[in-house]
Structure formats: C-alpha cells, structure tokens
Design an enzyme around this catalytic site. Structure first.
Site, short mmCIF file in Angstrom:
data_model
loop_
_atom_site.label_atom_id
_atom_site.label_comp_id
_atom_site.label_asym_id
_atom_site.label_seq_id
_atom_site.Cartn_x
_atom_site.Cartn_y
_atom_site.Cartn_z
CG ASP A 30 72.39 84.54 -17.05
OD1 ASP A 30 71.39 85.25 -16.90
OD2 ASP A 30 72.34 83.31 -17.20
C1 GLC Z 1 73.60 80.53 -20.23
C2 GLC Z 1 72.18 80.68 -19.69
C3 GLC Z 1 71.39 81.66 -20.52
C4 GLC Z 1 72.15 82.95 -20.70
C5 GLC Z 1 73.55 82.68 -21.25
C6 GLC Z 1 74.38 83.92 -21.37
O1 GLC Z 1 73.56 79.88 -21.46
O2 GLC Z 1 71.52 79.44 -19.69
O3 GLC Z 1 70.16 81.89 -19.92
O4 GLC Z 1 71.43 83.77 -21.55
O5 GLC Z 1 74.21 81.78 -20.39
O6 GLC Z 1 74.72 84.49 -20.16
#
Ligand code: GLC
Length: 803
Positions: free
Chosen positions: A494
């Site tokens: 993210d």
């Molecule tokens: C959090 C989010 C997920 C994402 C991860 C890595 O766990 O819920 O959607 O893939 O972070 O950024």
C-alpha cells in the site's frame, strides 16, 4: 517473561497476569452484532457497522488502566461503610488475589478472587444471536460472611462513532436513557440517540431484581465527574440515584443486592447488553436469556459450533507449537478476519476510514474454505458486486451501505485512483472456492457490477466468470513502457505510491498466477480456446518479466515512471523486496535457476530470527515522491519491517523449490506461540499473528503490532496445511504433496473434503523433504497423488509414503 499459557485441551489461552504489555482482546459475535472484549473486561460492541451503529464507547487510545465500555463492580458492606472491588482489575486497579482471563473460541472468561469473593464472568454473544451476555457468578470462598452488591456498568456511545469524537454540541443533546420495569419485576435500561427513539434502542438488563439504577455518567461518577471510574462517588451510597438521562454521557448501571454471603454461597447474575427496534420487540429475547438454562444452552451451542468448524481439519505433526496454532488459533483468526476484514480492532478503529477491503477479504476467503465455504461464497459475491465494469475494483466498501471507496488513494489526487492488484485477488479466491467445493456452477451466477445509474440500479450484471475475465482484461489494458502492469496508486504494498506511469513487478506476478488459475478453470469448464488464450498471455508476461525484471541476483520490484528500477542493487535504499522474489516463484515466472538465486538472496538479505523483512535497507527520511513508505522510520511496517503477511509466501515458494527445512524454519520463526516466553519483547497476543514486527533496523527489533486483523492468518494457514503438509484441494480431488523438514518421521491430517472425511497418514522413512513414492486409499494403492473426491459421507484412510 510471560503473561499466561496455552491450554490446548480447553482450546484456550489463559492470561494469568493482568498487566499485559498492551491490551489483549478477543472477538465475540460477528459484524451483525458483536465486537471485542479486552482482557480486563472492557468491550466494544456494534451492530452491522462499527462506524455508523456503534453501541459501547470504547476509546482504544486512552491508557490501559481506563474504564472502557463495560465493567463490573462488587461491593461489600462493613460497619465503616462500603468497600468497592473491581474484579476485572480495571478500573479499580487494586491487587487481586487471583486473576485469570480465559481467551476461548468466541468467549472470554475472567476469573478472579478478591476479598474472599471469587468472581467468574463469561462474556459471549450466543451463536447467531444479537446480545452480549455477561454471565457472572460470585462465590464466597474465604473470610467472614458479608453483604455483597454487584453493579454491572456499560457506557454508551453515539451510534455515529466518529461524531461522538468530533461533535460535543449535537451529540450530548441527543443522548437519552429511560428505565422500564417489565412484568417480571426486572429493570431494563434503554438508551438511544433521540432521532432513533422510535426505531432503534440500546438496552441493558439483568436476571436479578435491581434495587436502583443510574444512566447519567455525571451522576454516577459524582462530584461533577471529579469522581473517577476507579471509585465512583455514587457507589458510596446504598442506592444509585435512579437518574434517567435527558442528555449528556449515557451509561447503564444496575444495583443488585446479592444479600449476605457466607463461605460456600454462590450467586449468578446474567447481564444482557443489546440493541433492538423497540423494547417490545426486545422483550421475548430478554425474557428467554434471563433464564440460566437458555444461557447455558447457548454457551454449549457456541462450543459445538467451534468444534464442528475445527474438526474439519486437524493435524498432528512433530511440532506441537504448530499443532496448537493449526488446530485452534490459526483457523479461529482466519474466521475473525473473514468477519472483520481490517475494520475493527485495537489498531483499526472502525470509525469508517476502512470498511471491508477488496484485496484483504479476497485473501481472507481462502483461509476459511475448509470450514466455512458457504460464508466464503457469500463474501465473494459481495466483493464481486463492488467490482467495476472496466474490471477494476473499489478498494474497500462499507458493509451495510455497500458504498465503495478508493481508500488512501483519495488523499493523493495527483496519483492514479486505483490499486493494480485488487481485482486479481478475487480470481484466486473463486478458483480456490471451486477447488474446495466442486461447485463450478457458481461461475455462471449473475452478479452486478458496481457502476450504477442515477436511480441506484446497477448498470450491468454478468456471470462470475465474466467478472473474472474483466479483472484480467483490466490488467492487460493497463501496462507501462516495459509492457508490465502499471502500479496504479499502489499494489499489495500500500505504501509505495509512485507517480503515474510506474510499473509493478508484483502485479505482473499476481496477474500470471491469476491467468494460470483461470486457464485451468476454463479448461474444466469446457472452454479450451479460452484456456489456451490465457496460457498464451501467461507466456507473454513471463517473457517480459524475465527480460526486464531480473537484476542479476534477484528480481526488481518496481519501475518508476522514468523506467528506473526500485528494488535493485543500483538503489541505495529499498534494494531488495521480498514479494518480487516469492511471487516470481509462486507465479511460475522464475526460471529454476533464478528461482533458487532469488530465494537465496531473499534469505541472506532479508531473513531475521523474528521473520523475513519486507525490504532492505530502509528509507531514512520522508520523501514525498515515494510516499507512505518513507513516513516510517527504518524497520517499521512497510519500510523494512517484518510485515508478516509476506512471510507465508516465502514458505510457499520454498516448498515449490523443495526446501521443506527452510519453509518450516520460516514457519516457526513467526509462530506467535513461540513468543509467549518473550512477551516483554513481542507485546501482542501470543495466540494470533500480528500484522507487523519491527525489523532489525529498528531499536525495538521484535516488537509486534496490529494483532488479529492481518492477511497473515489466511496465508500461514494455507502455507502450512496446503503447501508444507501439502494437503491441497484440486478440481478433481485432494492433492497430497507435502514438503516438510527432512528430520520428520511423518505426520497426520484429518480433513473433511466434499462430504467425506480423509484420515491421512504421511510417512517419511527416508527422511526427505519432498516427493511422494506411493499413495494408498483404504488400503488400495492408487497411481495418482490426487485422492478422489468420493463425496460419500464416509471415512477414508489414506497412507502416503515419501521417499
Ligand atoms: C495492510 C493492508 C493490506 C496491504 C498491506 C501492505 O495489511 O490491509 O491491504 O496489502 O497492509 O501494505
């Protein structure tokens, strides 16, 4: 240091020291009604949606010693006055003579002894019901006979949880409480925001006659709230003030005189906290659950429900720490993530910013298939209905209104407003669902897309299969200068948010895996031409991937808009990323030599004793171009932290190259049960996987955070049962293909699959990691490693020999 122990026979973790490093919680009920209870008796409840229909006021951000949502006070009377006791430790904080908090499957039981009184309070939401039960038993176990009073308390929040925190004008003017006495003489305290008075009330009631009550926090705490939760002034008087709040901070408190209790005496008090359309509508349920028989029955039913879930897959391996997780706590966590996605925990506060995550829930679905495929299918349907017609998907949605949002992307208008991985995950989920159930008919179920006409009607519906085709089509149509998928705002990671035009190696791999899955589905669904087309597209992406993404000893992770790599030896920070290596293997894109080299680079550059880091080295300073990842100090979260969700992918990749020893090393090093004896370092609940652990670039290396709601649960469960133990559903049956530590003599798995129960024994006489030599079913050798789906309701014994 430790704060408790596992009790596997009772399927519980038992906390023995209330001073845990952070609050530890347990989930009760479901999103339809439920929430969590912390280990000192505080609870957060909601119905349908924690953002727009929250019931109790649980402020996670205040210190652990504060009252949060619910508690129980006891009082004893002596000649000099009342002594106030806080049997859950919080909020009174006086030392207890004994404290245990049993974390069970769907219930929490606090047992404590103080001043010669033993209290046992079981919190649970009956299966498929909508009420929190606090089943309290008070027993006199020592000391002289005394008069004992019991005062359970709940604090309400405005239904709009965020408004409660942002508006201290409107909210308090709307909050009201009333007391009503039913025909049976029991009091029911109702509470509502004025606009809900005639349609939706919260209530609290108990099974014993209450002599007085309070609903106004100011009157309960006393002295204009200079009285405290640890010693409310109103509890110095014999009776509470019977205040019916017309505004302000609303609570429910019921005074019960339990009478004089001598050693051996016991009382039982059943408290209900719930919500209903009206008091009249609530009364039948209230009456039923005042009876101990109904409460006992529903508690047993909850136990039976969990037994039936867990019995569907049980393992026996030489690793008892693994067995405890795989048989009890890991599937439990999978179910919790299925329900709550990433919405409500001590870290995801449920104020509406998240909701149900598209990629998150698509992955959660895969973790529950062995024991909850019906619920999984329903969630898949909901997810597909927030997919847009172009094949992309809304990043998240509200579980009640189904309104979708693009989440954090909305904070950066200059960046692409979509996540390149979201829609691809659902292909993996649907394929896994069909392999588990054999229900290929699901593929033709018509479901709407998210796009709507002004009237609110969906603009288009199509079969599940068409939804999946569109997801692949979206990726195919959005590629960058190397022909690799564009990143969008982000992919699974993210927080790496590069300017428009950047490409994602991870999304390329996920696309590859999705192409393979759909191709296999199509060849079984009688569409060989479609299957062949996807196989061709797979080959094309694989070629591009190997042409551009290989960096010499590992695969790069991104190309930015200018075509410069990130996750390459030429970068100073962020040189190597775990996902580019693991998914290169999982997708089948990596050539055999490169697969081994990439995994070796991962091992030497990213592995630590507490788990594999997501990347290295960490960025050290905020860089608005790279975005979120640089908001963290090195070693935290996505910036070179141990982001646990990625670790099971390394386990799976290791099984794919046949290294069962390393796969199991990776499994063990993140098994939270093994942190039980180092809880001062780990800090979080040792029975669930946290989302992240601080990496070795951080001074607090090994500290866990964001427990419970993590995709780690689903993927570790899949990695361990389907890839390491290797019992994996396939279209035609159950594949047996273990990859285990060479030292193991073997293991056993009991698995219910398509209506039959398979008792599988794997023997490893030659001490290898992988390679099936023979398989027999019910004593007869079979030539395949796929055990047929008998679907006959019977038991079948399977013996597989490695060698
Ligand atoms: C959090 C989010 C997920 C994402 C991860 C890595 O766990 O819920 O959607 O893939 O972070 O950024």
């Amino acid at each position: 240091m430790r704060c408790g122990h596992f009790d596997d026979a009772a399927r519980e973790y038992v906390i023995t020291n209330p001073l845990t490093p952070v609050k530890w919680i347990n989930y009760v009920g479901a999103l339809s009604f439920g929430g969590f209870v912390d280990h000192t008796g505080g609870s957060l409840l909601c119905r349908g949606d924690p953002a727009t229909n929250r019931i109790t006021r649980y402020l996670a951000l205040t210190p652990a010693s504060d009252f949060k949502g619910t508690t129980l006070y006891l009082r004893t009377r002596s000649r000099t006055g009342y002594a106030l006791l806080s049997p859950f430790f919080v909020p009174g904080l006086q030392p207890l003579d004994f404290f245990e908090c049993h974390i069970g499957l769907g219930y929490t039981r606090i047992v404590s002894v103080v001043a010669g009184l033993q209290v046992s309070a079981t919190f649970f939401v009956p299966h498929k019901d909508s009420r929190l039960i606090m089943d309290i038993r008070v027993a006199k176990v020592g000391g002289k006979a005394v008069e004992v009073d019991a005062i359970p308390v709940v604090e309400y929040t405005h239904f709009d949880a965020l408004k409660q925190l942002t508006n201290a004008d409107w909210v308090p003017q709307t909050m009201q409480s009333r007391a009503a006495t039913g025909q049976d003489g029991c009091l029911v305290l109702t509470q509502y925001a004025f606009m809900m008075r005639d349609t939706r009330i919260n209530y609290m009631t108990s099974s014993l006659p209450a002599s007085s009550f309070e609903t106004d926090r100011k009157r309960f705490l006393g002295d204009n709230e200079y009285g405290t939760w640890s010693a409310p002034r109103s509890l110095l008087a014999k009776e509470l003030g019977n205040g019916e709040a017309n505004r302000g901070d609303n609570i429910g408190a019921l005074m019960h005189h339990l009478g004089r209790m001598a050693r051996g005496d016991e009382r039982r008090l059943i408290v209900q906290v719930a919500q209903a359309e009206s008091l009249a509508a609530a009364m039948p349920g209230i009456r039923a659950f005042r009876g101990p028989a109904r409460v006992d029955e529903s508690f047993e039913e909850l136990g039976r429900f969990w037994t039936s879930c867990l019995d569907r897959q049980q393992v026996r391996t030489p690793d008892t720490d693994a067995d405890r997780m795989l048989n009890i706590h890991n599937p439990r966590q999978c179910r919790v993530t299925l329900t709550w996605s990433r919405y409500l925990s001590l870290y995801q506060l449920g104020y509406g910013a998240r909701g149900i995550g598209f990629r998150d829930s698509s992955q959660d679905v895969m973790g529950v298939l062995p024991f909850a495929h019906g619920e999984a299918r329903e969630l898949i349907r909901r997810l597909l209905s927030v997919q847009t017609r172009d094949g992309c998907a809304m990043h998240q949605f509200n579980p009640v209104t189904m309104e979708g949002s693009m989440g954090d992307a909305l904070e950066r208008e200059d960046r692409p407003q979509y996540y390149s991985d979201d829609a691809l995950w659902i292909i993996l989920a649907v394929s896994a669902y069909v392999k588990e159930t054999g229900d290929s008919g699901f593929l033709s179920t018509p479901l709407p897309f998210y796009d709507k006409a002004p009237s609110g009607e969906p603009l288009e519906s199509a079969s599940v299969l068409e939804h999946l085709h569109r997801a692949l089509g979206f990726t195919r149509g959005n590629v960058g200068r190397h022909g690799l998928p564009l990143l969008g705002f982000a992919d699974w990671n993210d927080t790496v948010n590069l300017a428009a035009g950047a490409e994602s190696i991870f999304t390329a791999c996920l696309y590859g895996k999705a192409l393979r899955e759909l191709s296999a589905l199509l060849s079984r669904a009688g569409d060989p031409a479609g299957a062949e087309r996807y196989t061709r597209l797979y080959g094309e992406m694989k070629a591009l991937f190997n042409e551009h993404a290989w960096d010499g000893a590992w695969y790069v992770r991104y190309f930015d808009a200018d075509g410069a790599p990130l996750g390459s030896r030429c970068n100073e920070q962020g040189q190597i990323y775990i996902n580019a290596q693991t998914w290169a293997v999982i997708s089948g894109f990596a050539t055999p030599e490169r697969a081994l080299a990439a995994l070796e680079s991962l091992h030497t550059k990213l592995n630590t004793r507490y788990g594999i880091k997501k990347s290295a080295p960490g960025f050290n300073g905020f860089d608005p171009v790279k975005g979120g990842v640089t908001t963290y100090p090195p070693g935290a979260k996505e910036n070179c932290g141990i982001f646990l969700h990625t670790n099971p992918w390394a386990m799976i990749a290791q099984t794919m190259v046949g290294n069962g020893d390393r796969a199991w090393q990776y499994y063990r090093q993140i098994n939270p049960a093994l942190s039980n004896d180092q809880i001062e370092r780990f800090e979080c609940e040792p029975w669930v996987y946290p989302q992240n652990i601080l990496g070795d670039e951080h001074p607090q290396f090994g500290l866990a955070r964001n427990s419970w709601l993590s995709g780690t649960a689903s993927w570790v469960y899949q990695a361990a049962t389907q890839y390491m133990l290797g019992i994996r559903p396939d279209f035609d049956g159950l594949l047996v293909d273990p990859c285990i530590p060479a030292a193991w003599d073997g293991f056993q798995v009991t698995r219910v699959f398509r209506g039959s129960r398979y008792l599988i024994t794997v023997k490893n006489p030659r001490h290898v990691c992988r390679g099936i030599q023979s398989v027999s079913v019910d004593g007869k050798p079979i030539s395949e490693t796929v055990i047929p789906a008998f679907a006959d309701g019977a038991d079948h014994s399977v013996e597989a020999v490695l060698g």
